[in-house]
Design an enzyme around this catalytic site. Structure first.
Site, PDB file in Angstrom:
ATOM      1  N   GLU A  13       0.881  -1.155   0.000  1.00 49.24           N
ATOM      2  CA  GLU A  13       0.000   0.000   0.000  1.00 49.24           C
ATOM      3  C   GLU A  13       0.929   1.218   0.000  1.00 49.24           C
ATOM      4  OE1 GLU A  13      -3.457   1.266   2.922  1.00 49.24           O
ATOM      5  OE2 GLU A  13      -2.857  -0.813   3.204  1.00 49.24           O
ATOM      6  N   ARG A  42       5.528 -13.350   9.171  1.00 47.26           N
ATOM      7  CA  ARG A  42       6.186 -12.072   8.896  1.00 47.26           C
ATOM      8  C   ARG A  42       7.518 -12.008   9.624  1.00 47.26           C
ATOM      9  NH1 ARG A  42       2.468  -8.500   9.179  1.00 47.26           N
ATOM     10  NH2 ARG A  42       3.722  -6.655   9.423  1.00 47.26           N
ATOM     11  N   LYS A  51       4.323   0.104  11.193  1.00 47.91           N
ATOM     12  CA  LYS A  51       4.250   1.389  10.497  1.00 47.91           C
ATOM     13  C   LYS A  51       3.895   2.514  11.465  1.00 47.91           C
ATOM     14  CE  LYS A  51       3.124   0.644   6.022  1.00 47.91           C
ATOM     15  NZ  LYS A  51       2.184   0.322   4.946  1.00 47.91           N
TER      16      LYS A  51
END
Ligand code: ATP
Ligand code: MG
Length: 589
Positions: A61, A296, A306
């Site tokens: 994104e 992950r 983030k």
């Protein structure tokens, strides 16, 4: 790009490769066609069979800078495509209008290219934007409504939440669930045409309100959002939900293996449900993509969330996204980390099905391994102390030869100017030596690396008692590389630069951003765990050749570690240096 050494070797085998091997052996994707661009079934129908054996994608994104976790995903997806004769699509998952910006798009493309990957295959650029699929996604939504698989729900957000159920309780059917398809379709079109307010209604899939998987309890697939999108402008005021958009993006692009992180495991049934419905309706070409989840990257001594990275930047705990302390790829590049080091790291940590932590030292070791091979050696004195060779003629100078790389003689040697006054490291001298100290102390002999053997005669001190200069005499017949030099036997070997010729400049000594392996563990504020020593700025004395270092040129400063000429703050003839990594792991407990 070349295959990594031993790509077929056992250590590279992992569960994702096993799935791909099995799919290829079974011919699962053999009948796929590729219409030359992403699209609904009609685009691919009757087109030539796909020359790409598999298709993967990297779908960020564009709402932030890429971090070390993304590097794992990039190396995995692009690496699989490379190793299997496939293609990896670079796709911007830009379906959310509010958080996305061109600045992030540019930096993401830069980062992927920097890591050594590309999206051009046989002359085709596989660079895609999910927002280019808004028409197809909307068409799919109308199909779902018309075929009874979706409905417009006019409950409030509060009511939607209250009727969703919990892990132990079923959800409750919405009063709008049974409305006629024609009625929903009319409302959906009104939504699209901007006739309703944000939040007044949503389009939901009609699946099963009593499913034990909450994601199948009639999830929302479209919402009203009167927002301007950075690419489509004001063309749309309804936007697809991520969980609806993503499977369709994969299918339009004929992705075979859609690799994502574990938190999407519970979404897989919806992924499969949605694509199966659209394929039934003839909108999507079969075979359909399959979602595969992997763990992950969790890395100690940094944060990869983030939200936390944004906080570090916005509150000024670091000097921006590319501050070399940050775990972002722009920062890593400035710091002197290498793409090869990241690829080695990705290969070494592999992929697994369960979450775990990787020690930051593993990443550093990968950087060291690559830098050791490629970085030329240079001399730098980081904590300078003057050394005076009293029996060396004043004003004279000569050259000493130093190899550029001890294991790579083909890289040649360079000349180090030598003169009467040198800079040495402050801790290479002790007036009263500790036990086992072999470097300079009064009465002791050491070799000046690539130069002469000297014997220490004493030192000067300033008013505060600090040593201000060390004195010695040299042996003129002891020069390294000259006949007889080897007959001098000394235990200490120290580095130096000629004071008159040295290049004095700023050097930044970077270390780990946090001093705790799990910043913020146990509910503590993660900012309290910041490492105040993560950046130290010093003024160092470097050998003169370093004055000509080009931005991003990397070196080993002997005995100190790997350094890079900062790509942002260096100017022609006046580079400043960043430490990428020390020679040894000082953190191991
Ligand atoms: P957001 O919270 O904004 O969704 P994100 O980290 O998931 O953040 P994306 O841009 O959605 O960011 O991620 C792009 C790709 O990178 C995804 O396919 C995601 O699975 C992968 N990715 C993100 N973080 C990690 C990580 N720590 N380890 C491995 N892959 C990751
Ligand atoms: Mg994400």
């Amino acid at each position: 790009m070349n295959k990594p050494a031993g790509a077929a070797a056992a250590h590279l085998t992992n569960f994702i490769r096993n799935v791909i091997d099995a799919d290829l052996a079974a011919g699962k994707y053999a009948a796929r066609t590729w219409g030359g661009r992403p699209g609904l079934a009609a685009t691919h129908a009757g087109a030539p069979s796909d020359t790409a054996k598999i298709r993967t994608r990297f779908p960020p994104e564009p709402n932030g800078y890429l971090h070390f976790g993304h590097a794992k995903s990039i190396c995995l997806n692009f690496g699989l495509a490379r190793d299997y004769g496939g293609v990896c699509h670079m796709r911007f998952d830009d379906t959310n209008p509010e958080k996305e910006e061109q600045e992030y798009v540019d930096s993401i493309l830069d980062a992927v290219r920097w890591l050594g990957f590309g999206w051009n295959a046989n002359g085709t650029e596989h660079l895609y934007h999910a927002s280019d699929y808004f028409d197809a996604m909307y068409q799919a939504a109308e199909y779902l409504v018309a075929s009874g698989h979706a409905y417009v729900d006019e409950q409030s957000a509060e009511e939607l939440r209250a009727t969703r159920g919990t892990l132990t309780e079923h959800g409750q059917d919405s009063p709008w669930r049974a409305r006629p398809a024609a009625d929903s379709l009319a409302r959906l079109r009104e939504m699209r045409d901007g006739r309703h307010a944000d939040g007044s209604m949503v389009l939901r899939a009609r699946i099963d309100m009593s499913s034990p998987n909450i994601n199948l309890r009639d999830p929302a697939i479209y919402r009203i959002k009167k927002a301007t999108h950075h690419r489509t402008g004001d063309a749309w005021c309804i936007y697809p939900m991520y969980t609806y958009a993503h499977p369709i993006e994969d299918a339009l692009e004929q992705i075979t293996h859609s690799i994502c992180t574990l938190e999407f495991e519970d979404q897989r049934p919806f992924y499969d449900w949605l694509l199966a419905r659209l394929a039934e309706g003839g909108l999507l070409a079969r075979p359909l993509p399959q979602q595969i989840e992997f763990a992950r990257l969790n890395l100690t001594y940094v944060v990869l969330s983030k939200r936390k990275l944004i906080q570090l930047v916005s509150e000024g705990h670091v000097d921006g996204w590319d501050d070399p302390r940050m775990p972002t790829l722009v920062a890593a590049r400035r710091r002197g980390y290498t793409p090869e080091g990241f690829r080695l790291f990705a290969e070494r940590i592999g992929v697994s099905k369960s979450d775990s932590w990787i020690d930051y030292g593993v990443l550093e070791e990968c950087m060291r391994e690559h830098l050791n091979q490629v970085a030329q050696r240079r001399i730098a004195v980081l904590d300078p102390l003057k050394l005076v060779i009293d029996n060396y003629p004043e004003g004279a100078s000569e050259e000493c030869l130093a190899p550029n790389h001890p294991q790579r003689p083909e890289l040649g040697k360079r000349a180090l100017p030598f003169s009467r006054e040198l800079w040495i490291e402050r801790d290479d001298f002790m007036e009263a030596p500790a036990k086992g100290y072999f470097r300079l102390h009064p009465g002791n002999k050491v070799r000046l690396r690539y130069g002469f053997v000297i014997e220490c005669t004493g030192c000067d001190k300033d008013a505060s008692g600090q040593v201000s200069a060390v004195h010695c005499n040299y042996y003129a017949d002891s020069k390294s590389g000259t006949p007889g030099a080897d007959s001098y036997k000394v235990k200490g070997n120290i580095h130096w630069v000629s004071a008159r010729h040295a290049y004095q400049c700023e050097v930044r000594l970077y270390d780990r951003l946090f001093r705790e392996p799990h910043p913020g563990a146990g509910g503590r504020d993660f900012l309290l765990d910041l490492n105040p020593e993560a950046k130290r700025v010093i003024s160092a004395q470097l050998e003169p050749a370093l004055k000509d270092a080009q931005p991003e040129e990397r070196f080993q400063f002997e005995r100190h570690g790997y350094f890079v000429a900062d790509m942002k703050d260096s100017t022609a003839g006046a580079p400043v240096f960043n430490r990428a990594v020390t020679l040894k792991d000082a953190w191991q407990k």
